[in-house]
Enzyme design. Structure first.
Site, PDB file in Angstrom:
ATOM      1  N   HIS A  94       0.816  -1.218   0.000  1.00  0.00           N
ATOM      2  CA  HIS A  94       0.000   0.000   0.000  1.00  0.00           C
ATOM      3  C   HIS A  94       0.845   1.262   0.000  1.00  0.00           C
ATOM      4  O   HIS A  94       0.353   2.340  -0.326  1.00  0.00           O
ATOM      5  CB  HIS A  94      -0.994  -0.014   1.178  1.00  0.00           C
ATOM      6  CG  HIS A  94      -0.398   0.270   2.519  1.00  0.00           C
ATOM      7  ND1 HIS A  94      -0.020  -0.707   3.397  1.00  0.00           N
ATOM      8  CD2 HIS A  94      -0.136   1.439   3.142  1.00  0.00           C
ATOM      9  CE1 HIS A  94       0.451  -0.171   4.509  1.00  0.00           C
ATOM     10  NE2 HIS A  94       0.394   1.133   4.374  1.00  0.00           N
ATOM     11  N   ASP A 149       0.078  -7.586   1.353  1.00  0.00           N
ATOM     12  CA  ASP A 149       0.558  -6.209   1.505  1.00  0.00           C
ATOM     13  C   ASP A 149       2.088  -6.132   1.483  1.00  0.00           C
ATOM     14  O   ASP A 149       2.688  -5.374   2.242  1.00  0.00           O
ATOM     15  CB  ASP A 149       0.004  -5.590   2.801  1.00  0.00           C
ATOM     16  CG  ASP A 149       0.134  -4.064   2.807  1.00  0.00           C
ATOM     17  OD1 ASP A 149       0.241  -3.477   1.712  1.00  0.00           O
ATOM     18  OD2 ASP A 149       0.147  -3.472   3.904  1.00  0.00           O
ATOM     19  N   SER A 207       4.845   2.558   7.813  1.00  0.00           N
ATOM     20  CA  SER A 207       4.501   1.442   6.930  1.00  0.00           C
ATOM     21  C   SER A 207       5.713   0.929   6.170  1.00  0.00           C
ATOM     22  O   SER A 207       6.433   1.702   5.532  1.00  0.00           O
ATOM     23  CB  SER A 207       3.447   1.890   5.907  1.00  0.00           C
ATOM     24  OG  SER A 207       2.160   1.709   6.388  1.00  0.00           O
TER      25      SER A 207
END
Length: 488
Positions: free
Chosen positions: A134, A164, A237
Site C-alpha cells: 500500500h 501487503d 509502513s
C-alpha cells in the site's frame, strides 16, 4: 478500525496547553526485593533474578543503516463537481455549481498530484528493498533515501495486495542489509523495536513488546499478524520490526485506532510470510497463493453446542464452491475444519492464512468434524488468482426462548429454480430466538445442525431434542451462512 500507516508528509502538531507529560514509555524493570525485617517473625522474600532492558542503541546502530525512507508521488482523479471550500448546504452552492457547469461538462474529472511517505529495509547488497504494497500503490515515481542521505529512483519489481508486500530495486551496490529472523522463535512478551519514518521523521526508533501472535484481521485474511504495543504511526509502513537479537521478525503495516493515530495496538506482517512473497516476486514479478474454495465463519459457543464440539474452535464451512478444490475433496457445508496438516485452526481467520501461504497444487490433509465425529480429508489446493476465497463471520446474537420462532413451508418448484436449490424450506416469518439471531422472512432454510431441511415436522423434532442452541444454514440473496440460534 484498522488503518494503514503511510500518509502524506504534511504534519499537524497539536500542543497541549496544560503542559507536556514526561517519562512516558519503557523504563528499567527490576525484580521486587522484599526487605527483611529485623523482627524474627517476618521472613525474607526470595530474591528474584535481575531483569534488565535490552540495549536498543546497539541494535539501532547495527540495523539502522539498512532502513530507508520511501517517498511516493502519483495522481488521484477528483471530481470537478464540488466547489472547494464551500459547504454543499450553503444556499450559494447550487448557484456556483450551475455557473461552473456553463464553463465545462458536468461529471468531468481532473488529476490531482499526490505525495506519500513510508519506510522499507534493504535485504540484498545489490539494492533489493522490502516494503508494504500500500506504500507504493498507484505510484508514478518512487524515491528511496538512505541513512547516508543518498537518494535513488526505485523500480517496483512487484507487489502482492493479499499480503501487503512489495519489492523494490535501486541501482546501487555494497549496501548495508538487515539480518532476517523467524516469527517461529518470537515469544509473546518479548521486546521488539521499530525503525521508520513516522510523519516523515526519518530514522525514528520506538520500542515495545509482542502483544500476540497469529492475529487475523477482517481485511487481511492471508496474514497471521504480529500484534505489538510498539508506537507506530503514518510513515512507519513498510519499516522493520526487530527483536533483541537484531533480527527482523516483521514488517510494520497497520494500527488499530479510533482517533486516527497510534493507540497502543499495532500489527506487523511476519517476516516468514514476507520473505516467501519476496522470493516469488523477485523470481517471477508476482506472488501466487493457494485457495481451498470455501466460505467459512467463526465457531462460537452456540455453534459448538449445536455441533457437539468440545470447545468453540475451528472454521465452520458455510459454503463450498462447486467444482472447487474443497468440493472435489468431498468437503461439505456444515463441516468444521479443526486442523490443516496438523496445524490447529482455532479461529476461522486461521484457515485462509494457513491455506494462502501454501503453493497452488499442494496437497493438504484436513482434520474435520462432521456429524459428531472426527474425519480426515485430503485436498489439492487451487490458485487464489483464479478466484478469491471469501470469509464470512457471524456473531452470536441469539436469545433465550423455548421455540425457534419460525413460520416455514416447503419451496414450490418455481421457487427452487429461482433460488437454485434442490430442497429447503421457505421462512415466511421470523420471530422469537430466530429473529433475534438475525433470521429474516424470505430466507431459505437449507439445513439445521448440518442435516438438510426436508420438512417442518423434521425441524420440530430437531429443535425438541436440542439442548442449548441449533445452527441454521440459510440462504439469502444467493449467499449461504450459518446462524446460531439459542433456544435453551
Amino acid at each position: 478500525m484498522n488503518t494503514r500507516l503511510s500518509s502524506p508528509r504534511t504534519l499537524v502538531i497539536a500542543m497541549a496547553a496544560a503542559g507536556v507529560i514526561g517519562a512516558v514509555g519503557a523504563g528499567a524493570y527490576t525484580s521486587a526485593h522484599a526487605l527483611a525485617s529485623p523482627a524474627p517473625a517476618v521472613a525474607a522474600a526470595t530474591t528474584g533474578p535481575l531483569v534488565t532492558m535490552p540495549d536498543f542503541s546497539t541494535i539501532t546502530e547495527r540495523e539502522g543503516p539498512a532502513v530507508v525512507n520511501i517517498t511516493v508521488t502519483g495522481t488521484m482523479k477528483t471530481s470537478m463537481e464540488g466547489i472547494p471550500g464551500m459547504d454543499p448546504d450553503d444556499p450559494m452552492f447550487q448557484f456556483f455549481r450551475q455557473f461552473r457547469g456553463q464553463m465545462g461538462p458536468r461529471g468531468q474529472q481532473r488529476e490531482t498530484p499526490t505525495r506519500g511517505e513510508g519506510s522499507g529495509f534493504i535485504v540484498s547488497p545489490d539494492g533489493i528493498i522490502m516494503t508494504n504494497a500500500h506504500v507504493v500503490k498507484d505510484a508514478k515515481e518512487v524515491t528511496v533515501k538512505l541513512t547516508d542521505r543518498r537518494e535513488f529512483r526505485a523500480k517496483v519489481l512487484g507487489s502482492d495486495a493479499k499480503t501487503d508486500i512489495a519489492v523494490l530495486r535501486i541501482d546501487a551496490r555494497n549496501l548495508p542489509t538487515v539480518a532476517l529472523g523467524s516469527v517461529k522463535n518470537l515469544k509473546v512478551g518479548e521486546w521488539v523495536l521499530a525503525i521508520g519514518s513516522p510523519f516523515g521523521f526519518e530514522n525514528t526508533v520506538t520500542a515495545g513488546v509482542v502483544s500476540a501472535k497469529g492475529r487475523s484481521l477482517p481485511d487481511d485474511s492471508y496474514v497471521p499478524f504480529i500484534q505489538t504495543d510498539v508506537a507506530v504511526n503514518p510513515g512507519n509502513s513498510g519499516g522493520p520490526l526487530i527483536n533483541t537479537r537484531g533480527e527482523v521478525v516483521g514488517i510494520n503495516s497497520q494500527i488499530y485506532t479510533r482517533s486516527g493515530g497510534y493507540q497502543g495496538v499495532s500489527f506487523a506482517i511476519p517476516i516468514d510470510v514476507a520473505v516467501q512473497v519476496k522470493d516469488q516476486i523477485v523470481a517471477t514479478g508476482k506472488a501466487s497463493h493457494a485457495r481451498l474454495g470455501v466460505a467459512v465463519q467463526e465457531v462460537n459457543q452456540a455453534f459448538a453446542d449445536s455441533f457437539k464440539l468440545d470447545k468453540p474452535e475451528g472454521a465452520l464451512v458455510s459454503n463450498v464452491e462447486k467444482g472447487g478444490p474443497a468440493d472435489q475433496a468431498g468437503l461439505r457445508t456444515g463441516d468444521v475444519i479443526r486442523k490443516v496438516d496438523g496445524q490447529p485452526i482455532v479461529s476461522s481467520g486461521d484457515l485462509p492464512a494457513v491455506i494462502g501461504q501454501q503453493k497452488p497444487g499442494t496437497k493438504v490433509t484436513m482434520e474435520i468434524w462432521r456429524q459428531g465425529a472426527r474425519q480426515e480429508i485430503t485436498a489439492k489446493l487451487g490458485n487464489a488468482n483464479d478466484k478469491t476465497t471469501t470469509v464470512a463471520s457471524n456473531d452470536d446474537s441469539g436469545g433465550p426462548g423455548g421455540k425457534l420462532g419460525l413460520a416455514l413451508r416447503p419451496l414450490q418448484p418455481q421457487e427452487k429454480r429461482e433460488a437454485q436449490v434442490d430442497g429447503g424450506l421457505l421462512i415466511e416469518d421470523a420471530g422469537g430466538p430466530a429473529a433475534r439471531a438475525g433470521v429474516q422472512a424470505g430466507d431459505v432454510l437449507l439445513a439445521i445442525n448440518g442435516t438438510p431441511a426436508k420438512s417442518v415436522e423434521q425441524i420440530r423434532e430437531v429443535v425438541a431434542k436440542a439442548d442449548k442452541s441449533v445452527a441454521l444454514l440459510i440462504q439469502r440473496d444467493g449467499d449461504k451462512i450459518f446462524v446460531p440460534v439459542r433456544i435453551g
